[in-house]
Design an enzyme around this catalytic site. Structure first.
Site, short mmCIF file in Angstrom:
data_model
loop_
_atom_site.label_atom_id
_atom_site.label_comp_id
_atom_site.label_asym_id
_atom_site.label_seq_id
_atom_site.Cartn_x
_atom_site.Cartn_y
_atom_site.Cartn_z
N SER A 23 1.14 -1.31 -0.17
CA SER A 23 0.04 -0.44 0.04
C SER A 23 0.71 1.13 -0.32
CB SER A 23 -1.61 0.29 1.13
OG SER A 23 -1.73 0.95 1.38
N ASP A 79 -9.32 -3.72 -5.15
CA ASP A 79 -8.78 -2.69 -3.96
C ASP A 79 -8.32 -2.02 -4.62
OD1 ASP A 79 -7.10 -1.24 -2.36
OD2 ASP A 79 -5.26 -2.84 -2.61
#
Length: 96
Positions: A23, A79
């Site tokens: 991330s 995502d």
């Protein structure tokens, strides 16, 4: 980060630098990979990131492709993070 890396590299025989993260950490791994290529040009650098957002424009992506030949991006299509910031703002992922 660079000071710590210099201290480690000075004391050891370093054959490769691997930058990795998930991330936001994946975005930071990409940026750190660029910095390591600039400061340690004789040591090969690899970037492996997971679910990273986009970190730059097309020129930065091309620079990454030229200077860091091994970049792995792992993403899940549902995502949200890898789709940010949006391409309409001219952000791009590495062209691999």
């Amino acid at each position: 980060m660079l000071e710590k890396a210099q201290a480690i590299i000075k004391g050891l025989k370093v054959t490769k630098i691997l930058c990795t993260g998930q991330s936001l950490g994946g975005a930071l791994a990409t940026v750190n990979g660029i910095e390591f290529v600039r400061h340690f040009p004789t040591i090969p650098v690899e970037v492996h990131n997971f679910g990273s957002p986009r970190v730059g424009n097309a020129q930065l992506a091309q620079f990454l492709k030229e200077k860091i030949p091994t970049v792995y991006r792992v993403v899940h299509n549902r995502d949200l993070v890898p789709h940010l910031p949006p391409e309409m703002l001219e952000y791009r992922h590495n062209p691999y």
